[in-house]
Scaffold this active site. Structure first.
Site, PDB file in Angstrom:
ATOM      1  N   HIS A  21     -35.577  11.086 -36.903  1.00  0.00           N
ATOM      2  CA  HIS A  21     -34.026  11.496 -36.657  1.00  0.00           C
ATOM      3  C   HIS A  21     -34.174  12.649 -35.730  1.00  0.00           C
ATOM      4  O   HIS A  21     -33.524  12.585 -34.642  1.00  0.00           O
ATOM      5  CB  HIS A  21     -33.473  11.625 -37.819  1.00  0.00           C
ATOM      6  CG  HIS A  21     -31.895  11.744 -37.539  1.00  0.00           C
ATOM      7  ND1 HIS A  21     -30.846  11.069 -37.585  1.00  0.00           N
ATOM      8  CD2 HIS A  21     -31.072  13.186 -37.129  1.00  0.00           C
ATOM      9  CE1 HIS A  21     -29.652  11.480 -37.320  1.00  0.00           C
ATOM     10  NE2 HIS A  21     -29.916  12.706 -37.196  1.00  0.00           N
ATOM     11  N   GLU A  22     -34.585  13.621 -36.323  1.00  0.00           N
ATOM     12  CA  GLU A  22     -34.518  15.173 -35.602  1.00  0.00           C
ATOM     13  C   GLU A  22     -35.386  14.905 -34.364  1.00  0.00           C
ATOM     14  O   GLU A  22     -35.146  15.474 -33.269  1.00  0.00           O
ATOM     15  CB  GLU A  22     -35.306  16.210 -36.506  1.00  0.00           C
ATOM     16  CG  GLU A  22     -34.466  16.323 -37.640  1.00  0.00           C
ATOM     17  CD  GLU A  22     -32.921  16.586 -37.506  1.00  0.00           C
ATOM     18  OE1 GLU A  22     -32.573  17.165 -36.414  1.00  0.00           O
ATOM     19  OE2 GLU A  22     -32.086  16.129 -38.536  1.00  0.00           O
ATOM     20  N   HIS A  35     -33.188  13.722 -31.478  1.00  0.00           N
ATOM     21  CA  HIS A  35     -32.431  14.701 -30.940  1.00  0.00           C
ATOM     22  C   HIS A  35     -33.443  15.456 -29.773  1.00  0.00           C
ATOM     23  O   HIS A  35     -32.946  16.042 -28.864  1.00  0.00           O
ATOM     24  CB  HIS A  35     -32.053  15.578 -31.962  1.00  0.00           C
ATOM     25  CG  HIS A  35     -30.903  15.307 -32.811  1.00  0.00           C
ATOM     26  ND1 HIS A  35     -29.660  14.883 -32.089  1.00  0.00           N
ATOM     27  CD2 HIS A  35     -30.687  15.230 -34.077  1.00  0.00           C
ATOM     28  CE1 HIS A  35     -28.805  14.394 -33.218  1.00  0.00           C
ATOM     29  NE2 HIS A  35     -29.255  14.750 -34.175  1.00  0.00           N
ATOM     30  N   HIS A  83     -33.903  14.032 -26.777  1.00  0.00           N
ATOM     31  CA  HIS A  83     -32.563  14.076 -25.853  1.00  0.00           C
ATOM     32  C   HIS A  83     -32.711  15.400 -25.212  1.00  0.00           C
ATOM     33  O   HIS A  83     -32.289  15.629 -24.004  1.00  0.00           O
ATOM     34  CB  HIS A  83     -31.510  14.030 -26.818  1.00  0.00           C
ATOM     35  CG  HIS A  83     -30.174  13.744 -26.063  1.00  0.00           C
ATOM     36  ND1 HIS A  83     -28.773  13.718 -26.970  1.00  0.00           N
ATOM     37  CD2 HIS A  83     -29.968  13.375 -24.952  1.00  0.00           C
ATOM     38  CE1 HIS A  83     -27.955  13.294 -26.076  1.00  0.00           C
ATOM     39  NE2 HIS A  83     -28.435  13.069 -24.996  1.00  0.00           N
TER      40      HIS A  83
END
Length: 676
Positions: free
Chosen positions: A467-468, A471, A474
């Site tokens: 998940h991190e 990010h 991104h």
């Protein structure tokens, strides 16, 4: 000039952490704030007519020294804080708030912005420039540019007070987390706990010069205890301790801070012409307004609640049959859910953990990114870090072109707040034809290695890492011109799409085989375990969905109405939780006093966005599934239209360009097992 305000003399311009002293910060902030003011003054006093370049673009590039310094300081304040940094934060926060107001309430600057905005239809701007112009104009209006002098002064007072209250809130939560310790001295009380958790607790006790086994409210310590400890009374004790964080009769109580924050936010919104704080926030979100969010949450609640009620009844009956428990309490939930999961799927985290050695999982995330987006990660030891445990990587394309610097900080320690997050030390942007590449970090609180074992992750920790890392991608793959639109600078209810979509690869055989290998034997995770992971993905999903929705509804409760009459925090919470309540209430516990996402983070009126982004991520991954999870063409479309674009265009425009259509809620409901 301070070391913190001059250009860093390091390769790739990385932060020289080891050379920074605490006493450097305040003079550096004062200098950087003044420099920002000078840059803004130069824009305001430019004798030439206002243009996009000399006003809008110039503003986007202003304040870079201060932004860089703030990124360094506040990232350390979260990941490696101490009493000195907390004092400095109290000093600096009001100064930054005042500067923000000085800029957004500068009427002469606004006049120049408005002059460009008023002629936008005559200008030939790119999509990114149009977005920047509209955002710049709205930022002024949304921050008081059209107010009179008296109202502007009031806005300044509110913002200064809010900045301190939010800091105090976060410091109280951290202090309460650090203050609690459960010392177990009788070995019988460790029954049920996995060997790794026992070993970690013993090491922690030793580090604190205590005899026995020490458990804390840090997640890697707390979660195994409430999930596995057979001693119900001790589970109750630590659960109640977690639930009363900053809700106790002591100096760290956050009740007044919460009530003051919500009332000031409401007052601020009214001053700016909005009905509530949620109306103010959502005007710049995909969801647009509070009624749309409430409708979205209640619609999902209607679909999840029947499943949640049925699951809770099953779990209650299971606990009654197993141990004669007449009433399932909050401290029983994780424990009996784990037992039921083991019975139903013969699967528990202890079976899985040997296949999820941290180093392997990290390499797995890197390999998934390589296959999808053609980037490579090389660990280097020449980059300065703020703590010896932080790892550093150079990221490059297959052709060797430099992409980013990636920092990874994985383990809990005293000066680090709980949870997991991605952050940035430097954004990506292009200035005067030069491409500046980003420096991105993920910070987690994973299970530490012990004397006899490496760091072995629970499956939840595996998905957290992915998940991190989503990010981080991104941020790392950003390719925009202006720093204020780069990377994760997107609408808040869009920011979770890249992170949540990456979690999907953790459930796929093709991806798991890349990294899920037994830490001792190197054996690839058996296919039956992969099948069980997939089957169990929607286990008790109705309850999990309802819990998530309850947080979103509480957030909207605080921020989607006039809160001025609220005086009893606990009674208000009970009211908000009425439609999502499963467990009996605990009167000495409260959620809001430690709800850092909305009172200390950026999620006020935005907690719904996790679920909102789940609709997007399930729909996006469904597109991959239909065409192959490593399909290069779709991965490239995702990179080119979502990851690299940041906030340069409206998210729905970007999403439709990637997907060819608006997102459907069906893939999410199917994945959650809520529809067939």
């Amino acid at each position: 000039m301070s070391i913190l305000t001059e250009k860093f003399k390091t390769q790739h311009d990385t932060a020289p952490f080891s050379q920074i002293k605490n006493e450097d910060y305040i003079p550096a902030f004062d200098e950087a704030i003044q420099k920002t003011k000078d840059e803004v003054d130069a824009i305001v006093n430019n004798p030439e007519t206002a243009t996009f370049d000399n006003t809008i673009a110039a503003m986007s590039y202003s304040g870079q020294t201060l932004d860089r310094l703030s990124n360094i300081f506040f990232n350390l304040h979260s990941a490696e804080t101490n009493a000195d940094l907390e004092k400095i934060a109290q000093d600096v926060a009001p100064k930054l708030s005042a500067l923000g107001n000085d800029i957004t309430l500068n009427f002469d600057l606004f006049k120049r912005v408005k002059a460009v905005y008023d002629q936008k239809d005559q200008l030939t701007l790119t999509a990114e420039q149009t977005t920047l112009l509209e955002k710049s104009y709205k930022d002024f209006v949304r921050n008081g540019a059209l107010l009179n002098d008296e109202q502007k002064e009031k806005l300044r007072e509110i913002d200064a007070e809010l900045s301190l209250l939010k800091l105090k809130f976060g410091e109280n939560v951290l202090a309460e987390t650090n203050a609690y310790q459960l010392l177990v001295t009788d070995e019988k009380d460790l029954a049920g706990l996995p060997e790794g958790a026992v070993e970690a607790a013993h090491a922690l006790a030793k580090a604190n010069e205590k005899e026995g086994w020490l458990f804390t409210l840090d997640f890697p310590s707390y979660l195994p205890f409430v999930t596995y400890a057979d001693n119900r009374e001790l589970r109750k004790e630590i659960t109640l301790a977690a639930g009363r964080k900053a809700f106790q009769d002591n100096e760290h109580n956050n009740v007044d801070n919460v009530l003051k924050i919500v009332k000031l936010r409401f007052e601020r919104a009214k001053l700016l012409g909005y009905a509530t704080h949620a109306d103010f926030v959502l005007a710049e979100r995909m969801a647009q307004n509070p009624s749309k969010v409430t409708e979205f949450l209640n619609d999902l609640l209607g679909k999840a609640k029947p499943a949640a009620v049925k699951e809770f009844a099953e779990l209650s009956q299971f606990a009654k049959n197993m141990h004669g428990i007449d009433q399932l309490e909050k401290w029983d939930g994780a424990y009996y859910a784990e037992k039921l999961k083991q019975e139903r799927f013969n699967l528990d985290d202890e079976k899985l953990k040997p296949y999820f050695k941290l180093e392997n999982v990290l390499q797995g995330a890197f390999e998934v990114a390589h296959r999808l987006f053609g980037i490579n990660f090389k660990e280097v030891d020449t980059i300065d870090t703020y703590h010896e445990e932080v790892q550093t990587f150079e990221v490059s394309k297959d052709n060797g072109e430099f992409v980013a610097i990636f920092y990874a900080d994985f383990f809990p320690r005293k000066g680090k707040r709980n949870g997991a997050w991605m952050t940035s030390f430097k954004p990506q942007y292009i200035q005067q034809g030069k491409q500046e590449r980003p420096h991105v970090s993920i910070v987690c609180n994973f299970t530490r290695p012990t004397a006899s074992k490496p760091s072995l992750l629970t499956f939840q920790e595996v998905t957290t890492l992915f998940h991190e890392f989503g990010h981080a991608l991104h941020g790392m793959l950003a390719d925009s011109t202006y720093p204020t639109l780069s990377g994760t600078s997107v609408y808040w209810d869009f920011v979770e799409l890249p992170s949540q979509v990456m979690e999907n690869w953790c459930y796929e055989k093709e991806a798991l085989e890349l990294f899920a290998k037994h830490y001792e034997t190197g054996e690839v995770i058996p296919i039956e375990l992969v099948e069980k992971i997939r089957e169990s993905a929607s286990f008790l999903e109705g309850m999990a969905t309802m819990r998530q929705l309850s947080f979103g509804l509480l957030d909207m409760g605080w921020h989607g109405q006039d809160p001025t009459a609220i005086s009893d925090l606990k009674a208000f919470e009970d009211e908000q939780f009425a439609s999502t309540k499963l467990y009996p209430d605990v009167k000495e516990n409260a959620m809001s006093t430690a709800f850092s996402h909305i009172f200390n983070g950026g999620y006020s009126s935005g907690y719904y966005s996790y679920k909102w982004a789940e609709v997007l991520d399930a729909d996006a991954f469904d597109y991959f599934k239909q065409n192959g999870i490593f399909n290069k063409e779709i991965a490239t479309k995702f990179k080119d239209n979502i990851l690299s674009k940041g906030g340069t265009e409206h998210p729905m425009v970007l999403y439709k360009r990637f997907r060819g259509q608006e997102p459907s809620v069906e893939p999410l409901l199917k994945r959650a097992g809520l529809i067939k």
